[in-house]
Scaffold this motif. Structure first.
Motif, short mmCIF file in Angstrom:
data_model
loop_
_atom_site.label_atom_id
_atom_site.label_comp_id
_atom_site.label_asym_id
_atom_site.label_seq_id
_atom_site.Cartn_x
_atom_site.Cartn_y
_atom_site.Cartn_z
N PRO A 160 18.23 -114.62 -36.37
CA PRO A 160 17.87 -115.36 -35.18
C PRO A 160 17.49 -116.16 -35.21
O PRO A 160 17.96 -117.14 -33.75
CB PRO A 160 17.35 -113.97 -34.79
N ASP A 161 16.86 -117.15 -35.86
CA ASP A 161 15.43 -118.06 -35.50
C ASP A 161 16.42 -119.14 -35.19
O ASP A 161 16.30 -120.75 -35.41
CB ASP A 161 14.67 -117.71 -36.00
N SER A 162 17.47 -118.79 -36.35
CA SER A 162 18.30 -119.69 -37.10
C SER A 162 18.92 -120.94 -35.69
O SER A 162 19.11 -122.09 -35.52
CB SER A 162 19.18 -119.86 -37.83
N ILE A 163 19.91 -120.34 -34.38
CA ILE A 163 19.70 -120.84 -33.53
C ILE A 163 19.08 -121.72 -32.83
O ILE A 163 19.80 -122.60 -31.81
CB ILE A 163 20.49 -120.15 -32.47
N LYS A 164 17.34 -121.84 -33.51
CA LYS A 164 16.53 -122.43 -32.58
C LYS A 164 16.30 -123.91 -33.14
O LYS A 164 15.99 -124.86 -32.79
CB LYS A 164 14.96 -121.75 -32.27
N TYR A 165 17.05 -124.51 -34.40
CA TYR A 165 16.60 -125.30 -35.11
C TYR A 165 17.89 -126.12 -35.72
O TYR A 165 18.86 -125.52 -36.24
CB TYR A 165 16.08 -124.73 -36.28
N PRO A 166 18.14 -127.09 -34.53
CA PRO A 166 19.61 -127.41 -35.06
C PRO A 166 20.62 -128.25 -36.33
O PRO A 166 21.36 -128.29 -36.64
CB PRO A 166 18.94 -128.89 -33.42
N ASP A 167 19.07 -128.10 -37.25
CA ASP A 167 18.98 -128.50 -38.72
C ASP A 167 19.89 -127.25 -39.20
O ASP A 167 20.69 -127.75 -40.16
CB ASP A 167 18.00 -128.68 -39.28
N SER A 168 20.04 -126.69 -38.77
CA SER A 168 20.62 -125.40 -39.07
C SER A 168 22.32 -124.97 -39.09
O SER A 168 22.99 -125.61 -40.81
CB SER A 168 19.94 -123.80 -39.14
N GLN A 169 22.57 -125.52 -37.90
CA GLN A 169 24.35 -126.01 -37.47
C GLN A 169 24.34 -126.97 -38.16
O GLN A 169 25.57 -126.87 -38.23
CB GLN A 169 24.45 -125.46 -36.55
N GLN A 170 23.71 -128.19 -38.65
CA GLN A 170 24.12 -129.22 -39.03
C GLN A 170 23.69 -129.20 -40.19
O GLN A 170 25.16 -129.74 -40.72
CB GLN A 170 23.22 -130.22 -38.86
N GLU A 171 23.79 -128.38 -40.78
CA GLU A 171 23.64 -128.39 -42.73
C GLU A 171 25.09 -127.48 -42.80
O GLU A 171 25.89 -127.92 -43.59
CB GLU A 171 23.00 -127.09 -42.63
N LEU A 172 25.78 -126.72 -42.12
CA LEU A 172 26.75 -125.91 -41.57
C LEU A 172 27.74 -127.11 -42.33
O LEU A 172 29.15 -126.91 -42.37
CB LEU A 172 27.40 -124.79 -41.17
N ARG A 173 27.62 -127.72 -40.61
CA ARG A 173 28.47 -128.59 -40.26
C ARG A 173 29.18 -130.14 -41.08
O ARG A 173 29.80 -130.46 -41.72
CB ARG A 173 28.23 -129.39 -39.10
N GLN A 174 27.58 -130.30 -41.65
CA GLN A 174 27.77 -131.14 -43.28
C GLN A 174 28.01 -130.44 -44.53
O GLN A 174 29.50 -131.19 -45.10
CB GLN A 174 25.90 -131.32 -43.57
N ALA A 175 28.60 -129.55 -44.40
CA ALA A 175 29.29 -128.46 -45.38
C ALA A 175 30.42 -128.76 -45.43
O ALA A 175 30.79 -128.68 -46.15
CB ALA A 175 28.47 -127.84 -45.66
N VAL A 176 30.65 -129.10 -43.99
CA VAL A 176 32.56 -128.44 -43.86
C VAL A 176 32.99 -129.93 -44.07
O VAL A 176 33.87 -129.86 -44.47
CB VAL A 176 32.80 -128.23 -42.15
N ALA A 177 31.77 -131.26 -43.78
CA ALA A 177 32.50 -132.10 -43.56
C ALA A 177 32.76 -132.83 -45.15
O ALA A 177 33.48 -133.48 -45.39
CB ALA A 177 32.00 -133.00 -42.97
N ASN A 178 31.58 -132.30 -46.37
CA ASN A 178 31.88 -133.09 -47.66
C ASN A 178 33.07 -131.91 -48.55
O ASN A 178 33.80 -132.28 -48.79
CB ASN A 178 30.76 -132.52 -47.89
N VAL A 179 33.27 -130.40 -47.48
CA VAL A 179 34.58 -130.26 -48.85
C VAL A 179 35.94 -131.05 -47.63
O VAL A 179 36.44 -131.28 -49.10
CB VAL A 179 34.95 -129.20 -48.22
N ILE A 180 36.06 -131.20 -46.86
CA ILE A 180 36.88 -132.25 -46.05
C ILE A 180 37.11 -133.55 -46.63
O ILE A 180 38.49 -133.84 -47.43
CB ILE A 180 37.11 -131.38 -44.46
#
Length: 312
Positions: free
Chosen positions: A126-146
């Protein structure tokens, strides 16, 4: 050795000697009844041998240590006793009760990153939504694959008219919404099946389901994603003692599959969805008023504006 500890109730940096053991790490964390994951996607570390060096366990300097408390998952349930109700508490959390446990909707902030934060909530806590780096890690993973496009899957037709370079840059913006492309990529990357449940149509879409033995569930209202959790006690406004990742072949996995549409029906009956062909949006950049997803997409292509808010 510097490590970042990420737990449901804390996020902090610790320093251990270069020759630190599993025991040293457990002493620093302060609990033995835990699971530890490192890396991306997160992999569980065996901590049964407390004398083992951290470096021999696969933990390197600078790692993020994801800590989850161990909870009992074999919960006896009576699948024939199902009741549906809402609860009034600080989260106003809709739920389905199944004997003594509950399927609960966990509301995610409406900030254009709700898809990534819903997935992060389930995987990282639950606390992951408090930290922008958590969702940014997921965005970066998507960008890398694409960007790598190793299997030749992605082209401008698949990516909504954007080139591979444009899309990989666009998805890293905090204003860009995630959807089916991101669900498939992250499901494969995290070695999990992501189930997205469309509240209006009552359809369940399962990404990477044939390959993964675990799954999580996120709920889609037409313009927003929320996480789903299984709560093991009646304190529904508290986010401890809950499970968000399930083994497909376990009793609880079967329980979720059998009952997730009961929660979805309940949400639909409450009007917890938006018809994207008729809803009214306002561009938060130029304040243009737009009707439906089609006009919003057209406006985004013409102007590059992607930050929209629903007009009530």
């Amino acid at each position: 050795m510097r490590l970042k500890i990420k737990r449901s109730n804390e996020q902090r940096l610790i320093t251990l000697p270069d020759g630190a053991t599993v025991s040293d790490l457990l002493n620093e964390i302060g609990s033995a009844s835990i699971n530890i994951k490192v890396g991306f996607p997160p992999q569980t570390i065996d901590i049964s041998d407390t004398s083992k060096l951290l470096t021999d366990s696969g933990i390197k300097n600078g790692e993020m240590i994801i800590v989850t408390d161990t909870i009992e998952t074999e919960v006896p349930v009576n699948k024939n006793e199902v009741a549906i109700a809402t609860v009034s508490n600080q989260n106003d959390a809709p739920y389905v009760q199944i004997d003594d446990i509950f399927l609960v909707l966990r509301k995610i902030p409406d900030d254009n990153s709700c898809f990534f934060n819903s997935v992060g909530y389930c995987i990282f806590g639950p606390d992951s939504i408090k930290y922008p780096d958590s969702q940014q890690e997921l965005r970066q993973a998507v960008a890398n694959v694409i960007r790598e496009n190793n299997q030749g899957i992605y082209n401008s037709a698949i990516l909504g008219g954007k080139s591979i370079t444009e899309y990989s840059q666009w998805i890293q913006s905090s204003n860009s919404w995630g959807g089916a492309i991101e669900a498939q990529i992250l499901a494969e990357y995290l070695d999990i099946s992501i189930w997205t449940v469309d509240i209006e149509s009552l359809q369940v879409y399962k990404f990477n389901d044939e390959m993964a033995s675990r799954f999580c569930v996120i709920m889609y209202s037409g313009i927003h994603y929320d996480a789903m959790a299984l709560k093991l006690d009646t304190s529904l406004d508290e986010e401890d003692s809950q499970i968000c990742v399930f083994d497909k072949f376990s009793e609880l996995g079967t329980l979720i599959e059998d009952n997730v549409l009961k929660l979805t029906n309940h949400l639909k009956n409450q009007g917890y969805y938006t018809n994207t062909s008729t809803f009214i949006l306002q561009c938060q950049i130029c304040l243009a008023t737009l009707q439906g997803e089609k006009e919003a997409n057209s406006h985004a292509k013409k102007t590059g504006h992607t930050n929209f808010g629903e007009v009530n």
